[in-house]
Each structure stands twice: as C-alpha cells, then as structure tokens.
Design an enzyme around this catalytic site. Sequence first.
Site, PDB file in Angstrom:
ATOM      1  N   GLU A  39       4.684   2.557   6.339  1.00 36.22           N
ATOM      2  CA  GLU A  39       5.067   3.478   5.417  1.00 36.22           C
ATOM      3  C   GLU A  39       3.860   4.299   5.270  1.00 36.22           C
ATOM      4  O   GLU A  39       2.895   3.893   5.016  1.00 36.22           O
ATOM      5  CB  GLU A  39       5.592   2.836   4.089  1.00 36.22           C
ATOM      6  CG  GLU A  39       6.496   3.715   3.254  1.00 36.22           C
ATOM      7  CD  GLU A  39       6.751   3.193   1.992  1.00 36.22           C
ATOM      8  OE1 GLU A  39       6.508   2.060   1.685  1.00 36.22           O
ATOM      9  OE2 GLU A  39       6.860   3.808   1.010  1.00 36.22           O
ATOM     10  N   ARG A 265       1.685 -13.122   6.133  1.00 35.79           N
ATOM     11  CA  ARG A 265       1.038 -12.126   6.204  1.00 35.79           C
ATOM     12  C   ARG A 265      -0.694 -12.421   5.933  1.00 35.79           C
ATOM     13  O   ARG A 265      -0.814 -13.527   5.810  1.00 35.79           O
ATOM     14  CB  ARG A 265       1.274 -10.987   4.907  1.00 35.79           C
ATOM     15  CG  ARG A 265       1.104 -11.433   3.410  1.00 35.79           C
ATOM     16  CD  ARG A 265       0.939 -10.461   2.512  1.00 35.79           C
ATOM     17  NE  ARG A 265       2.288  -9.353   2.554  1.00 35.79           N
ATOM     18  CZ  ARG A 265       2.137  -8.341   2.707  1.00 35.79           C
ATOM     19  NH1 ARG A 265       1.030  -7.480   2.744  1.00 35.79           N
ATOM     20  NH2 ARG A 265       3.354  -7.450   2.948  1.00 35.79           N
ATOM     21  N   LYS A 275      -2.084  -1.570  -0.690  1.00 34.27           N
ATOM     22  CA  LYS A 275      -2.310  -0.155  -0.597  1.00 34.27           C
ATOM     23  C   LYS A 275      -2.621   0.550  -2.162  1.00 34.27           C
ATOM     24  O   LYS A 275      -3.353   1.200  -2.224  1.00 34.27           O
ATOM     25  CB  LYS A 275      -1.235   0.515  -0.092  1.00 34.27           C
ATOM     26  CG  LYS A 275      -1.038   0.302   1.451  1.00 34.27           C
ATOM     27  CD  LYS A 275      -0.069   1.052   2.044  1.00 34.27           C
ATOM     28  CE  LYS A 275       0.704   0.345   3.053  1.00 34.27           C
ATOM     29  NZ  LYS A 275       1.848   1.135   3.555  1.00 34.27           N
TER      30      LYS A 275
HETATM   31  P1  ATP Z   1       4.007  -1.418   0.915  1.00 31.38           P
HETATM   32  O1  ATP Z   1       3.709  -2.237  -0.201  1.00 31.38           O
HETATM   33  O2  ATP Z   1       3.683  -0.038   1.018  1.00 31.38           O
HETATM   34  O3  ATP Z   1       5.274  -1.820   1.462  1.00 31.38           O
HETATM   35  P2  ATP Z   1       2.893  -2.896   3.350  1.00 31.38           P
HETATM   36  O4  ATP Z   1       1.628  -3.474   3.231  1.00 31.38           O
HETATM   37  O5  ATP Z   1       4.134  -3.638   3.426  1.00 31.38           O
HETATM   38  O6  ATP Z   1       2.866  -1.805   1.942  1.00 31.38           O
HETATM   39  P3  ATP Z   1       3.782  -1.094   5.286  1.00 31.38           P
HETATM   40  O7  ATP Z   1       3.357   0.276   5.883  1.00 31.38           O
HETATM   41  O8  ATP Z   1       5.392  -1.292   5.049  1.00 31.38           O
HETATM   42  O9  ATP Z   1       2.940  -1.593   4.268  1.00 31.38           O
HETATM   43  O10 ATP Z   1       3.373  -2.231   6.373  1.00 31.38           O
HETATM   44  C1  ATP Z   1       3.869  -1.942   7.774  1.00 31.38           C
HETATM   45  C2  ATP Z   1       3.900  -3.245   8.636  1.00 31.38           C
HETATM   46  O11 ATP Z   1       2.666  -3.991   8.560  1.00 31.38           O
HETATM   47  C3  ATP Z   1       4.705  -4.183   7.939  1.00 31.38           C
HETATM   48  O12 ATP Z   1       5.780  -4.322   8.935  1.00 31.38           O
HETATM   49  C4  ATP Z   1       4.421  -5.194   7.089  1.00 31.38           C
HETATM   50  O13 ATP Z   1       4.963  -6.277   7.359  1.00 31.38           O
HETATM   51  C5  ATP Z   1       2.947  -5.307   8.084  1.00 31.38           C
HETATM   52  N1  ATP Z   1       1.819  -5.669   7.301  1.00 31.38           N
HETATM   53  C6  ATP Z   1       1.514  -5.135   5.965  1.00 31.38           C
HETATM   54  N2  ATP Z   1       0.497  -5.835   5.469  1.00 31.38           N
HETATM   55  C7  ATP Z   1       0.398  -6.965   6.093  1.00 31.38           C
HETATM   56  C8  ATP Z   1      -0.409  -7.919   6.132  1.00 31.38           C
HETATM   57  N3  ATP Z   1      -1.147  -8.143   5.242  1.00 31.38           N
HETATM   58  N4  ATP Z   1      -0.495  -8.916   7.162  1.00 31.38           N
HETATM   59  C9  ATP Z   1       0.452  -8.666   8.038  1.00 31.38           C
HETATM   60  N5  ATP Z   1       1.446  -7.733   8.408  1.00 31.38           N
HETATM   61  C10 ATP Z   1       1.294  -7.067   7.218  1.00 31.38           C
HETATM   62 MG    MG Z   2       6.053  -2.442   3.351  1.00 29.44          MG
END
Ligand code: ATP
Ligand code: MG
Length: 568
Positions: A39, A265, A275
């Site tokens: 995102e 994660r 974030k």
């Molecule tokens: P938000 O709370 O804004 O959704 P998010 O960390 O999920 O935050 P995204 O931009 O949706 O952010 O993440 C993009 C991709 O990265 C998603 O597929 C998510 O699963 C993966 N991702 C995000 N944080 C992690 C993490 N700590 N470890 C592994 N994968 C992650």
């Molecule tokens: Mg997300």
Amino acid sequence: MTTAVPQPLVPASDFIRDIVEADLKSGKHAKVVTRFPPEPNGYLHIGHAKSIHLNFGIARQFDGTCHLRFDDTNPATEDVEYVDSIQEDVRWLGFDWGKNLFYASDYFEEMYQYAAELVKRGKAYVCDLPLEEVRRMRGSFQKPGEESPYRERSVAENLDLFTRMRKGEFPDGAKTLRAKIDMSSPNMNMRDPVLYRIKRARHHRTGDKWLIYPMYDYAHPIEDAIEGITHSICTLEFEDHRPLYDWTLDNGPAKCHPRQIEFARLSVEHTVMSKRKLLRLVQEGLVSGWDDPRLPTVQGLRRRGYTPEAIAEFCARIGVTKFNSSTEVALLEDCMRDDLNKRCSRMMAVLKPVKVVIENYPEDKVEELDAANHPADPSSGSRKVPFCRELYIEEDDFREVAPPKYHRLAPGKEVRLRYAYFIKLERIVKDASGKVAELRCTYDPATRGGDAPDGRKVKATIHWVSARHAAEAEVRLYDHLLSAADLGDVPEGEDFLKHLNPKSLETLKGCRVEPALAQAGPGGRWQFERQGYFCADSRDCKPGSLVFDRTVTLRDTWAKIEKGGKPR
Ligand code: ATP
Ligand code: MG
C-alpha cells in the site's frame, strides 16, 4: 554502487515453495505468478524485504513472474512520494517487475461491476446502518451477529441504491454495500462484511472520480484474479480472512481463483516495523527522516551501509514459516558482517583522538609504511600510510593508571602501532585544566613493521593516524532504536516512544582518519580497524566535510591479544 543480483548461498526451500513446486508438477499451473502488493502509504522496511524476497524469489526460482502492484484502494493515506520510493527500493533489493507494474485503482471500474454482479446474484445488499451500528451488530466471538433490517432488500432496489451511491446521491457513511453471507458464522469476517463505503476523498491517481471505495478484503482477491495470480502470499493475520477471499471469488464472475497462502511476518527485536509507528518517529522529528540509519526502512538500512546481498542472505537464513516470532538483530548484523568482511578494505580511523608525540623521531621526517588492504586476502594489495613524529591514537587505548591486565598504553608500557613500530609511554603532558594534552613516547626503530629483533613481546597492537596527514571527520555510531527488545512485552496502551533508546545515536566530531579517506564520498565502505564497518554518509559526506556512519560493529577484533578488554 552497482549491485549484482543478490543470490542466497543455499537455494531457498520452504512450505510455500513446496506448494508452488507441487502445483507446477501436477500441471495445476503452467507458470507461477506472484505479486508484491504494497500500500503506498509509507516506506518499505525489512519486513517488506522478506515478502519481496519471497514473492520475487519464487518467481525467479520457478521461472515465473512477480507483479509489483500498488494496493492503492484507500485514498486517505496514500501518496506518490511512496510510489516512487517503493519502486526504487524493490530495484535496489535486486528485483525487477519488467512490464508488470499495476495499480489496484486501475481496477476500480471492474471491481464496481463485480460488486454489481454480486448484487444481481443476491449476494450483496445496500445497508443503511451507520458503520458503528454495523460494527455493534456484528456480535462477538461468544455472540452471533444480528441481521441488518436492510438485508432482504430486492435485487432491483439494491442495484438502484448501489448505482446512486456511486453517483454521489448520499452523504459519506450514509450507506454501505455488504456481502450477504452469514451473521452467525463463527468467523467474524464472514458476518456480512462491508464491501463498499461512501467516502469523498481525493485519490492520488483517480482524483475525484470515485465517491465509493472498496474495502481491502473485497478488493484484494479481485485484484489477484484480474492479474491471474496463482499464489497470493500474505502474512498470517489474513488467515481468518481467507474464507472471505475465497467467498468473493466463488460467488462473483472471477476468471480464476488464486490460492491465498499465509506466512509469519518478520519482526526484529529492538525496532518497530509498523508503518504507523515509523511515521510517528519521522513526523515528530525523533529521527532525521525515512532514511535515518537507525530505522529498519530499506532506505535507512541502505544509508546505514547495508547491502542488498546481506539482506538477501538474511531473508534466506530466517526462512519462511507459519509461526510468528521475533528475530534477533544479531542475525541481521551477522549477515552484514559476513558480506562486508569480503568486500571492504581496511582503514585506520581514530574516533576519540589523543595526541602522541614520539620524542626520538625526527621533527620533519615522514615514512610511508605499508598497510595491507585486507589482511586475509593478500591479492587485495596494500596502501601507504604516512608515519611521523606526531600521531593520534584512541583515547581508550591509554590509561593513566593501568588496571590489572591492561596491556595497552600506560606509563612505562610498550605497545605495537599497527604496521609501524613499538612505542613506549614516557610521560603525560596535561593542559591547565588537568586534561591529558599529549602522550610523550619513544619508539624503537628496530621494530619497524613487525617484531623486536631481541624477541621482546608486546601484548597489544593499536591503531593510529599521523596528526599532520590525517583528515578530520564526523563519525556517527548507532545503537538499537528501542531499549525494549519486543514491544509485545510493553503494556497495552503504553506509548512506545517511552521505550526509545536515548543513546541510539552518538555523534563524534573531530575524529581523525587516514588521508586515503579524505576524498570519501557516497557509496564508499570500509572496515575501520577495531571499530567496525563504516560507510560514507550518503546525504552528508563530502570531501572536506567527511561524515561516516557505522554500519555494524566487529564481531571481535585483532586486538584480542588484550584479554579481558571490552569487546567492540
Ligand atoms: P499496513 O498496516 O499499512 O497494511 P503492511 O505492513 O501490511 O501495513 P503493506 O504495504 O500492505 O504494509 O505490505 C505489503 C506486503 O508486505 C504485504 O503483502 C504484507 O504481507 C507484506 N509485509 C508487510 N509487513 C511485513 C513483515 N513485517 N514481514 C513480512 N511481510 C510483510
Ligand atoms: Mg497491509
């Protein structure tokens, strides 16, 4: 610096790759298609790097493709600044999406039509309850939800209302489109979830065109299906959402049905990955920006001197599992050291200088001494280091009163200067305030570059720079961002800022570095002997105004001879 494509030392293998491999073998899919769907509401961090390595890594390993898709269905928090930085970061990590760059917002029309089709099939309805009511009536784990009084509207009425929602006939929040599933489902996500809400917000790509926006759980499976994704890999918290992912695809006109697979994660001790928290640190000025070297953002790690190769190795070593856990920072640092050890030349830098005057060394004499660029790799050659009567050594390599087992410089004691001579401390000169101004020493000319011909031993070797030739520099040392290892241990509701480590940055001015570093600029990295691996700060380092960041400390030091000394 140009970066080669990072390849982990061992080919990755995990439960997701097993699934992919089986699906290719059985002929379920001829080609694997994955996606990385950030995102655009923040900068990427090391957790995203894990996901990038997984998704792009699978595509690379199995000869498939991986899409970069901006999941920009929420207009409120998104920005082009993030869109640009994310692309830069994915490239820097070593991956390329080719032509496969997509925006979820490009599918808004298709998503709308898909929802209209759900309405026609009696699978969705327009609900007039305010969102708080929807939430309240969802019930709880113990209590089934209550059905909305609008649940039994006719298809014709629903279609009419949904069309008018789009046209802007109702104020924000006045109506939602909901899936008609099951208000008594044990899975809360299946209790008639909201698919669309009315929200007058400018979108960074579609502008004011849309007044209704799809919810993530509804939008995501459709995005995947439109792109023909085969394996939709996401983090564990979406496990309970999978039934809704599948329902959305099973009940509408989807062309294919990607398989959602969840993995744990990444969280790393002593840092934050959310974030929202990162944004707060940046907005409240608690760090210098998204690329502050203390942050786990890709930009921060990069400015700190981390390499894409080390991050690739880290991702390979942590693996992919179904269990959430916290990874020690030490693992990341080890990957970093292994990589930097191979690629960095050695240099001498004195971070907290104290002056040494060698009384029996001629005033105007200068010798060019040979120093190995990489002691373990003779092929990397050597450089000349100037030596003269006045030098700087590390304040910490001297004690006025030597504690027991202290083998470095102290009154009457002899040490070896790296690549140079044995010196002995004769007397200490102090200034008016009582501070040590000079260490008056003598040297033994017979010990040049090695040992004493008479077989006498010294127990410590210390680094130094020539006072006259050294360049002055600022050096920034970093420590954990948070004092707490795991914010999970922090009581609910407590502000995480209370756990910031007040000593996460130590700025040292007036450091002295070898003259060879005087022209250092962005991209340069070295091992400063006994001090760790350093890089030229990509923002602030210029010839004439040198700034170095410590990437990581050394695991141990060649000055181990001195037992009981504190590790650096
Ligand atoms: P938000 O709370 O804004 O959704 P998010 O960390 O999920 O935050 P995204 O931009 O949706 O952010 O993440 C993009 C991709 O990265 C998603 O597929 C998510 O699963 C993966 N991702 C995000 N944080 C992690 C993490 N700590 N470890 C592994 N994968 C992650
Ligand atoms: Mg997300």
